[in-house]
Design an enzyme around this catalytic site. Structure first.
Site, PDB file in Angstrom:
ATOM      1  N   HIS A   1      35.741  42.550  34.489  1.00  0.00           N
ATOM      2  CA  HIS A   1      35.251  41.254  34.955  1.00  0.00           C
ATOM      3  C   HIS A   1      36.101  40.843  36.153  1.00  0.00           C
ATOM      4  O   HIS A   1      37.114  41.466  36.451  1.00  0.00           O
ATOM      5  CB  HIS A   1      35.314  40.195  33.845  1.00  0.00           C
ATOM      6  CG  HIS A   1      36.694  39.917  33.346  1.00  0.00           C
ATOM      7  ND1 HIS A   1      37.376  40.787  32.510  1.00  0.00           N
ATOM      8  CD2 HIS A   1      37.533  38.879  33.587  1.00  0.00           C
ATOM      9  CE1 HIS A   1      38.564  40.284  32.245  1.00  0.00           C
ATOM     10  NE2 HIS A   1      38.697  39.127  32.893  1.00  0.00           N
TER      11      HIS A   1
ATOM     12  N   HIS B   1      39.206  42.119  46.732  1.00  0.00           N
ATOM     13  CA  HIS B   1      38.013  42.918  46.449  1.00  0.00           C
ATOM     14  C   HIS B   1      38.370  44.296  45.894  1.00  0.00           C
ATOM     15  O   HIS B   1      37.721  45.294  46.212  1.00  0.00           O
ATOM     16  CB  HIS B   1      37.099  43.015  47.678  1.00  0.00           C
ATOM     17  CG  HIS B   1      36.380  41.729  47.925  1.00  0.00           C
ATOM     18  ND1 HIS B   1      36.945  40.712  48.647  1.00  0.00           N
ATOM     19  CD2 HIS B   1      35.175  41.295  47.522  1.00  0.00           C
ATOM     20  CE1 HIS B   1      36.101  39.701  48.682  1.00  0.00           C
ATOM     21  NE2 HIS B   1      35.016  40.022  48.001  1.00  0.00           N
TER      22      HIS B   1
ATOM     23  N   GLU C   1      43.949  32.034  37.625  1.00  0.00           N
ATOM     24  CA  GLU C   1      42.878  32.969  37.305  1.00  0.00           C
ATOM     25  C   GLU C   1      41.536  32.239  37.330  1.00  0.00           C
ATOM     26  O   GLU C   1      40.503  32.828  37.636  1.00  0.00           O
ATOM     27  CB  GLU C   1      43.142  33.574  35.924  1.00  0.00           C
ATOM     28  CG  GLU C   1      42.528  34.927  35.739  1.00  0.00           C
ATOM     29  CD  GLU C   1      42.945  35.563  34.434  1.00  0.00           C
ATOM     30  OE1 GLU C   1      43.604  36.603  34.493  1.00  0.00           O
ATOM     31  OE2 GLU C   1      42.603  35.024  33.368  1.00  0.00           O
TER      32      GLU C   1
ATOM     33  N   CYS D   1      37.859  39.901  27.420  1.00  0.00           N
ATOM     34  CA  CYS D   1      38.696  40.356  28.541  1.00  0.00           C
ATOM     35  C   CYS D   1      38.968  41.854  28.506  1.00  0.00           C
ATOM     36  O   CYS D   1      39.516  42.401  29.455  1.00  0.00           O
ATOM     37  CB  CYS D   1      40.010  39.583  28.581  1.00  0.00           C
ATOM     38  SG  CYS D   1      39.769  37.860  29.057  1.00  0.00           S
TER      39      CYS D   1
ATOM     40  N   HIS E   1      37.643  37.626  39.007  1.00  0.00           N
ATOM     41  CA  HIS E   1      38.123  36.259  39.194  1.00  0.00           C
ATOM     42  C   HIS E   1      38.239  35.957  40.679  1.00  0.00           C
ATOM     43  O   HIS E   1      38.418  36.848  41.502  1.00  0.00           O
ATOM     44  CB  HIS E   1      39.516  36.066  38.575  1.00  0.00           C
ATOM     45  CG  HIS E   1      39.561  36.256  37.106  1.00  0.00           C
ATOM     46  ND1 HIS E   1      39.098  35.325  36.210  1.00  0.00           N
ATOM     47  CD2 HIS E   1      40.023  37.298  36.362  1.00  0.00           C
ATOM     48  CE1 HIS E   1      39.280  35.776  34.983  1.00  0.00           C
ATOM     49  NE2 HIS E   1      39.835  36.978  35.042  1.00  0.00           N
TER      50      HIS E   1
ATOM     51  N   HIS F   1      39.381  43.069  36.973  1.00  0.00           N
ATOM     52  CA  HIS F   1      40.374  43.698  36.101  1.00  0.00           C
ATOM     53  C   HIS F   1      39.811  43.784  34.690  1.00  0.00           C
ATOM     54  O   HIS F   1      38.700  43.333  34.423  1.00  0.00           O
ATOM     55  CB  HIS F   1      41.701  42.922  36.120  1.00  0.00           C
ATOM     56  CG  HIS F   1      41.692  41.626  35.378  1.00  0.00           C
ATOM     57  ND1 HIS F   1      42.784  41.163  34.691  1.00  0.00           N
ATOM     58  CD2 HIS F   1      40.734  40.688  35.196  1.00  0.00           C
ATOM     59  CE1 HIS F   1      42.502  39.999  34.131  1.00  0.00           C
ATOM     60  NE2 HIS F   1      41.264  39.689  34.433  1.00  0.00           N
TER      61      HIS F   1
END
Length: 138
Positions: A27, A68, A130, A23, A29, A14
């Site tokens: 990137h 994914h 997260e 952010c 998580h 996201h």
């Protein structure tokens, strides 16, 4: 009230539009979602819910939509379409920035009520991790 909790793990990318730090960039998580489901009493088998049913409904939705995938704000559609066209990447668009807070709220208020609509229990809370050290709860 009796409460049961099921963990679901998924990987997704996201970015946060207008974030003033790192952010703002794409990137990913390893998310961990904990779904707490409650009922006022157990069923005739002595259960609030069969944990397999949570997996069948919630995990299936997560796997089809979030796992994914790239979770983006709907204002990021131009970038999302370019990524999808170039890579075939699965994209999920949200009405808000895909923060952990907004993702958890979206799941609790919009997605899970539809999945569990005809059941005798209700989702009381969600925890979305997260990172191993950072989570939100709605």
């Amino acid at each position: 009230m009796i409460k049961c909790t099921r963990r679901i793990e998924f990987d997704a990318g996201h970015r946060i539009i207008e974030h003033q730090n790192k952010c703002q960039f794409l990137h990913g998580h390893r998310y961990v979602l904990e779904i707490a489901i409650a009922a006022n009493k157990t069923d005739k088998l002595g259960m609030v819910i069969d944990f397999g049913l949570i997996k069948d409904l919630a995990k299936k939705w997560i796997d089809e939509n979030f796992d994914h995938s790239l979770i983006l704000h709907q204002d990021d559609k131009e970038m999302g379409q370019q990524i999808e066209n170039c890579t075939g990447q699965k994209i999920y668009y949200m009405q808000n920035n895909p923060t952990a807070e907004n993702i958890a709220t979206h799941l609790k208020n919009e997605i899970f009520p539809k999945l569990f609509v005809s059941q005798n229990f209700f989702v009381t809370s969600l925890k979305l991790y997260e990172t191993p050290n950072c989570f939100v709860e709605v």
